[in-house]
Design a protein around this motif. Sequence first.
Motif, PDB file in Angstrom:
ATOM      1  N   MET A   1      41.513 105.332  34.796  1.00 14.56           N
ATOM      2  CA  MET A   1      40.885 104.496  34.548  1.00 14.56           C
ATOM      3  C   MET A   1      42.157 102.931  35.640  1.00 14.56           C
ATOM      4  O   MET A   1      42.733 102.511  34.176  1.00 14.56           O
ATOM      5  N   ARG A   2      41.638 102.064  36.104  1.00 10.08           N
ATOM      6  CA  ARG A   2      42.004 100.915  36.164  1.00 10.08           C
ATOM      7  C   ARG A   2      41.932  99.773  35.659  1.00 10.08           C
ATOM      8  O   ARG A   2      40.496  99.491  35.639  1.00 10.08           O
ATOM      9  N   ILE A  51      28.587 100.217  28.604  1.00 12.78           N
ATOM     10  CA  ILE A  51      29.909 100.838  27.958  1.00 12.78           C
ATOM     11  C   ILE A  51      30.746  99.497  27.902  1.00 12.78           C
ATOM     12  O   ILE A  51      30.615  99.411  29.120  1.00 12.78           O
ATOM     13  N   PRO A  52      31.895  99.273  27.415  1.00 11.70           N
ATOM     14  CA  PRO A  52      32.633  98.023  27.252  1.00 11.70           C
ATOM     15  C   PRO A  52      33.639  97.838  28.248  1.00 11.70           C
ATOM     16  O   PRO A  52      33.740  96.863  29.128  1.00 11.70           O
ATOM     17  N   TRP A  53      33.691  98.971  28.909  1.00 10.17           N
ATOM     18  CA  TRP A  53      34.930  98.681  30.483  1.00 10.17           C
ATOM     19  C   TRP A  53      34.072  99.335  31.487  1.00 10.17           C
ATOM     20  O   TRP A  53      34.468  98.653  32.519  1.00 10.17           O
ATOM     21  N   VAL A 266      40.195 107.096  26.674  1.00 13.73           N
ATOM     22  CA  VAL A 266      41.163 106.524  27.929  1.00 13.73           C
ATOM     23  C   VAL A 266      40.961 107.057  28.940  1.00 13.73           C
ATOM     24  O   VAL A 266      40.606 106.386  29.904  1.00 13.73           O
ATOM     25  N   GLU A 267      41.687 108.410  28.687  1.00 11.65           N
ATOM     26  CA  GLU A 267      42.157 109.060  30.535  1.00 11.65           C
ATOM     27  C   GLU A 267      40.530 109.737  30.654  1.00 11.65           C
ATOM     28  O   GLU A 267      41.013 110.181  32.076  1.00 11.65           O
ATOM     29  N   LYS A 268      39.098 109.746  30.007  1.00  8.50           N
ATOM     30  CA  LYS A 268      38.742 109.725  31.019  1.00  8.50           C
ATOM     31  C   LYS A 268      37.396 108.585  31.363  1.00  8.50           C
ATOM     32  O   LYS A 268      36.005 109.179  31.558  1.00  8.50           O
ATOM     33  N   ARG A 269      37.825 107.602  30.607  1.00  7.82           N
ATOM     34  CA  ARG A 269      37.071 105.696  30.994  1.00  7.82           C
ATOM     35  C   ARG A 269      36.726 105.961  32.439  1.00  7.82           C
ATOM     36  O   ARG A 269      37.560 105.741  33.244  1.00  7.82           O
ATOM     37  N   LYS A 270      35.608 105.596  32.884  1.00  6.36           N
ATOM     38  CA  LYS A 270      35.668 105.016  34.343  1.00  6.36           C
ATOM     39  C   LYS A 270      34.638 104.004  34.586  1.00  6.36           C
ATOM     40  O   LYS A 270      34.167 103.566  34.262  1.00  6.36           O
TER      41      LYS A 270
END
Length: 299
Positions: A1-2, A51-53, A266-270
């Motif tokens: 995710m960027r 969701i925060p991101w 973190v690596e699975k957040r989209k």
Amino acid sequence: MREYDKETLQKVQQIELMILRDSLKICQKYNVKFFLIGGSAIGAIRHQGFIPWDDDIDVAMMRKDYDEFIKRINEEMPDKYIAMNTGTDKNYPLMTTRLMLKGTKFVEEPLKDIHCFLGIFLDMYVLDNLPDNPEELNKISRKSFILSKLQILRSIAFPVLPYKGAKAKLTHVITGIAHGVLTVFGISKEKLYKKAIRIAAPYKNLDNSKKVGFLFDTYPDYEIYDRTDIFPLRIVKFNGLDVYMPCNVEKSLTDQYGDYMQMPPVEKRKNHFPYELDFGKYANISAEEIAAGKYDAEL
């Protein structure tokens, strides 16, 4: 995710909340309803908002409500929004409708070569009444799914797919060939879209069907729901707004995401981090000013 910088993400979110507020006004005025699904439903339950991101809002509507909503938003806010789907612009490749804010740009990496307007948006999924007969349901769900993927491949040679390694490379070759064949033979984008809708939506007036669903997602049955898990809708808070959500949304969220109350690594957040982002006339207005309604007073 960027990752966005904090200010940019907040501004994207506040503009999306503006779109949501305007949409809720139309819904209230004309007695139609939409409801949160997917990541937005998780956000409402876990964070009482985004969701925060996250950088989009996902809502669903039954087709009759959707038809009325689109009619009214086009009548009342044509200078501010465009309801983008393949019926609006043949180059739009998705089966969802995006209510896009005119004067902005939000172009995701997979859509960077698509030649249609792409702005900051509210993502709308249309749910159809579905047949109670399992064989008939299986038939139309698979046909609808295939047509929706052909529609994407007609415009995008290498769509983003959930595969890695050798499988990803093989899929890359297959989708490229499929895109080439569809293009060479001039398969109509509009006809693919309209045929998919015709197959999915013949039960529009069957309001007592046991199943409802959006038949064009990642898998044929990914968004097929028991009607009793959707209705009656319940009200939840989303960034301070009263928004509807399915009465038993926890069931579908668990089926789709597992333990959705746990923050993913973190690596699975989209998110939908854009290839191109332009706030247009909103560029000089802060997220706080947009949240306070200054967009109405000054624009």
